[in-house]
Motif scaffolding. Structure first.
Motif, mmCIF file in Angstrom:
data_model
loop_
_atom_site.group_PDB
_atom_site.id
_atom_site.type_symbol
_atom_site.label_atom_id
_atom_site.label_comp_id
_atom_site.label_asym_id
_atom_site.label_seq_id
_atom_site.Cartn_x
_atom_site.Cartn_y
_atom_site.Cartn_z
ATOM 1 N N CYS A 39 28.177 42.087 29.372
ATOM 2 C CA CYS A 39 28.885 42.596 30.558
ATOM 3 C C CYS A 39 28.640 41.694 31.767
ATOM 4 O O CYS A 39 29.558 41.436 32.548
ATOM 5 C CB CYS A 39 28.439 44.022 30.875
ATOM 6 S SG CYS A 39 29.023 45.246 29.693
ATOM 7 N N GLN A 40 27.419 41.213 31.921
ATOM 8 C CA GLN A 40 27.105 40.335 33.043
ATOM 9 C C GLN A 40 27.867 39.015 32.922
ATOM 10 O O GLN A 40 28.388 38.501 33.911
ATOM 11 C CB GLN A 40 25.594 40.063 33.107
ATOM 12 C CG GLN A 40 25.168 39.301 34.346
ATOM 13 C CD GLN A 40 25.437 40.089 35.622
ATOM 14 O OE1 GLN A 40 25.156 41.275 35.699
ATOM 15 N NE2 GLN A 40 25.990 39.433 36.626
ATOM 16 N N LEU A 46 34.811 36.830 35.511
ATOM 17 C CA LEU A 46 35.845 37.402 36.374
ATOM 18 C C LEU A 46 35.661 36.983 37.828
ATOM 19 O O LEU A 46 36.632 36.674 38.520
ATOM 20 C CB LEU A 46 35.833 38.929 36.268
ATOM 21 C CG LEU A 46 36.426 39.505 34.993
ATOM 22 C CD1 LEU A 46 36.202 41.021 34.946
ATOM 23 C CD2 LEU A 46 37.904 39.203 34.902
ATOM 24 N N MET A 47 34.425 36.960 38.294
ATOM 25 C CA MET A 47 34.169 36.561 39.674
ATOM 26 C C MET A 47 34.540 35.089 39.884
ATOM 27 O O MET A 47 35.071 34.722 40.938
ATOM 28 C CB MET A 47 32.706 36.806 40.057
ATOM 29 C CG MET A 47 32.310 38.273 40.041
ATOM 30 S SD MET A 47 33.400 39.412 40.925
ATOM 31 C CE MET A 47 33.327 38.817 42.570
ATOM 32 N N ASP A 52 38.386 31.172 42.035
ATOM 33 C CA ASP A 52 39.370 30.110 41.809
ATOM 34 C C ASP A 52 40.740 30.511 42.356
ATOM 35 O O ASP A 52 41.437 29.705 42.970
ATOM 36 C CB ASP A 52 39.499 29.796 40.310
ATOM 37 C CG ASP A 52 38.287 29.074 39.758
ATOM 38 O OD1 ASP A 52 37.480 28.553 40.554
ATOM 39 O OD2 ASP A 52 38.158 29.033 38.512
ATOM 40 N N ARG A 53 41.134 31.767 42.134
ATOM 41 C CA ARG A 53 42.436 32.239 42.624
ATOM 42 C C ARG A 53 42.473 32.249 44.154
ATOM 43 O O ARG A 53 43.458 31.853 44.767
ATOM 44 C CB ARG A 53 42.717 33.635 42.065
ATOM 45 C CG ARG A 53 44.031 34.201 42.505
ATOM 46 C CD ARG A 53 45.198 33.418 41.939
ATOM 47 N NE ARG A 53 46.441 34.005 42.384
ATOM 48 C CZ ARG A 53 47.514 33.331 42.737
ATOM 49 N NH1 ARG A 53 47.520 32.022 42.648
ATOM 50 N NH2 ARG A 53 48.582 33.939 43.150
ATOM 51 N N GLU A 54 41.398 32.697 44.778
ATOM 52 C CA GLU A 54 41.333 32.697 46.236
ATOM 53 C C GLU A 54 41.410 31.278 46.783
ATOM 54 O O GLU A 54 42.090 31.032 47.781
ATOM 55 C CB GLU A 54 40.060 33.380 46.715
ATOM 56 C CG GLU A 54 40.090 34.887 46.561
ATOM 57 C CD GLU A 54 38.790 35.550 46.991
ATOM 58 O OE1 GLU A 54 37.776 34.831 47.174
ATOM 59 O OE2 GLU A 54 38.794 36.777 47.145
ATOM 60 N N ALA A 55 40.728 30.344 46.130
ATOM 61 C CA ALA A 55 40.770 28.947 46.566
ATOM 62 C C ALA A 55 42.183 28.384 46.420
ATOM 63 O O ALA A 55 42.667 27.660 47.292
ATOM 64 C CB ALA A 55 39.775 28.120 45.763
#
Length: 102
Positions: A39-40, A46-47, A52-55
């Motif tokens: 899970c970690q 995912l983080m 990457d998407r925000e960048a």
């Protein structure tokens, strides 16, 4: 003396350090610990995808801003057309009311 890091400095201590998260707590079974680590890893993945998407969005936004070129050169005024009259200015209701009583 070593400089404080985000995991050791009390001002930035938001939880256990990453090294503490890599040690299996005594109350976890092997299966629980393996599931936790899975899970970690998924969470970390995912983080990273979100970062990457925000960048990418920030890059696209900055590129769009750079591409948007404002032209401040004077715009020629349209020539007056003799066949087209400009309408008279509209009077506001307050002006009509005031002028009625006089």
């Amino acid at each position: 003396m070593a400089t404080p890091t985000s995991t050791t400095h009390p001002r930035f201590a938001h939880g256990p350090s990453r090294s503490a998260l890599n040690r299996r707590p005594t109350h976890f079974s092997d299966a629980d610990w393996a599931e936790y680590q899975q899970c970690q890893a998924e969470h970390d993945d995912l983080m990273a995808q979100v970062a990457d998407r925000e960048a990418q969005l920030e890059h696209d936004l900055l590129a769009a801003y750079d591409d948007y070129d404002i032209d401040f050169s004077p715009v020629p005024k349209p020539k007056a057309d003799p066949a087209r009259r400009t309408p008279p200015p509209h009077r506001t209701p307050a002006l009509r009311r005031r002028s009625r009583g006089r």
